[in-house]
Write a protein that holds these residues in place. Structure first.
Motif, PDB file in Angstrom:
ATOM      1  N   UNK A  91      51.605 127.966 -39.350  1.00 30.35           N
ATOM      2  CA  UNK A  91      52.592 127.080 -38.734  1.00 30.35           C
ATOM      3  C   UNK A  91      52.384 125.634 -39.192  1.00 30.35           C
ATOM      4  N   UNK A  92      51.161 125.144 -39.081  1.00 24.17           N
ATOM      5  CA  UNK A  92      50.801 123.793 -39.537  1.00 24.17           C
ATOM      6  C   UNK A  92      49.519 123.897 -40.354  1.00 24.17           C
ATOM      7  N   UNK A  93      49.468 123.210 -41.492  1.00 22.70           N
ATOM      8  CA  UNK A  93      48.299 123.261 -42.366  1.00 22.70           C
ATOM      9  C   UNK A  93      48.421 124.384 -43.369  1.00 22.70           C
ATOM     10  N   UNK A  94      47.300 125.010 -43.695  1.00 23.44           N
ATOM     11  CA  UNK A  94      47.325 126.081 -44.679  1.00 23.44           C
ATOM     12  C   UNK A  94      46.029 126.865 -44.690  1.00 23.44           C
ATOM     13  N   UNK A  95      45.951 127.845 -45.581  1.00 22.58           N
ATOM     14  CA  UNK A  95      44.772 128.703 -45.700  1.00 22.58           C
ATOM     15  C   UNK A  95      44.440 128.905 -47.166  1.00 22.58           C
ATOM     16  N   UNK A  96      43.177 128.757 -47.491  1.00 22.11           N
ATOM     17  CA  UNK A  96      42.667 129.034 -48.834  1.00 22.11           C
ATOM     18  C   UNK A  96      41.855 130.321 -48.716  1.00 22.11           C
ATOM     19  N   UNK A  97      42.299 131.399 -49.380  1.00 24.17           N
ATOM     20  CA  UNK A  97      41.726 132.723 -49.166  1.00 24.17           C
ATOM     21  C   UNK A  97      41.031 133.261 -50.412  1.00 24.17           C
TER      22      UNK A  97
END
Length: 343
Positions: A91-97
């Motif tokens: 929703x807000x921000x992000x993810x580094x996977x």
């Protein structure tokens, strides 16, 4: 209206005075998805989080707002909740996977699918506006809902971009469920969960590309071996026979199951989960513990020992807990771990 004491959780860091308690409470919640929480030293003092969770019966979901952090599902905690699928919606921000040797990033609106029996590393980072917090939604469903019509392992680490029509349908559907939750009756919540499970599972079918008409016929070797084990838990399962039946060497078999904690650990875990389901089933209420142990391929003494080690309770105590919950005489505490374990 909904009994919020048993079907809704609202919690946040500001309820707890010291960092250790704030961290522990958040870590405990993340364990419901088999995750280990890792927090850089520099973020200790400012670590903040809030969660609202909803139990729709067939589906568990909610909204998380949290400071920058890392979450990791690896060998030591793969078996926390191995029988489930979790979906993250940014929703807000992000993810580094990092998953299966690949690194990829999710941004606002993207969706991440995970098999909770598979390892993954995720760095969750905040948006640009202050306070610098991340927000993401989560959806948890049991694997058995799929009826093995989807190659589950192949979906692990799959993303659905924000612009995808399937993504938009899933996001809007879940967003509406959360929005109207407090206005629904208990029966409406459960019915909504049934319908949502169908929508989300069809989404997984679409992402997978096609249904698998013959269970596991086109799956990877690991999936086929897992299915064989699942169908033969009542029998003695011999490593040598597995190697012969699936044309695989012993060392290759061990390597194949290493990410799942090893072949012996996997078989034991599946037997314990089968025993747990049988103890919950009302149709098995008149069956002795020895009979249930036999149906799971275990001696009664081993069943008792393993239950105490893994669940912290005897099979008799767990059966009593399930019976009380089913008759409404007792309500299982509203925690994510309890919710997920009862799916």
């Amino acid at each position: 209206m909904t009994d919020s004491s048993s079907r809704k959780i609202v919690d946040s860091a500001n309820k707890y005075n010291d960092f250790e308690t704030r961290f522990y409470e958040w870590e405990d919640g993340m364990s419901s998805a088999g995750f280990k929480l890792e927090l850089p030293q520099r973020h200790f003092e400012e670590f903040d989080w809030g969660v609202t969770g909803y139990n729709f019966g067939r589906v568990i979901g909610g909204v998380l707002t949290v400071s920058e952090h890392d979450i990791d599902r690896q060998y030591g905690n793969l078996f926390a909740m191995p029988d489930h699928i979790v979906i993250f919606i940014v929703i807000i921000g992000g993810m580094d996977c990092q998953c299966f040797g690949k690194r990829f990033q999710l941004k606002q609106g993207d969706i991440l699918i995970q098999d909770m029996s598979q390892p993954i590393k995720i760095h969750v980072f905040p948006g640009d506006l202050r306070p610098r917090l991340c927000t993401y939604q989560y959806i948890i469903m049991p694997k058995h809902s799929l009826h093995f019509n989807v190659d589950i392992a192949s979906l692990h680490g799959k993303t659905i971009p924000a612009s995808s029509p399937v993504n938009i349908i899933l996001r809007n559907h879940f967003g509406t469920m959360v929005q109207v939750f407090d206005q629904m009756t208990e029966q409406e919540v459960l019915s909504t969960g049934e319908g949502a499970a169908s929508v989300f599972l069809q989404t997984l079918h679409l992402v997978a590309g096609k249904k698998v008409e013959q269970p596991f016929a086109h799956s990877a070797r690991l999936e086929r071996i897992c299915m064989f084990i699942e169908n033969n838990l009542a029998q003695a399962i011999n490593v040598e026979q597995l190697c012969k039946d699936f044309a695989i060497s012993r060392s290759s078999l061990y390597r194949l199951f290493e990410p799942l904690g090893g072949i012996a650990q996997f078989i034991r875990s599946r037997r314990l989960l089968l025993a747990k389901r049988l103890l919950r089933a009302s149709s098995m209420s008149d069956q002795s513990l020895a009979t249930i142990a036999h149906q799971c391929g275990l001696e009664l003494s081993a069943l008792r020992r393993y239950f105490q080690e893994v669940y912290g309770a005897t099979p008799s105590e767990m059966r009593t807990l399930f019976q009380k919950a089913n008759t409404g005489h007792d309500i299982i505490d509203a925690t994510h771990v309890n919710w997920v374990s009862s799916l």
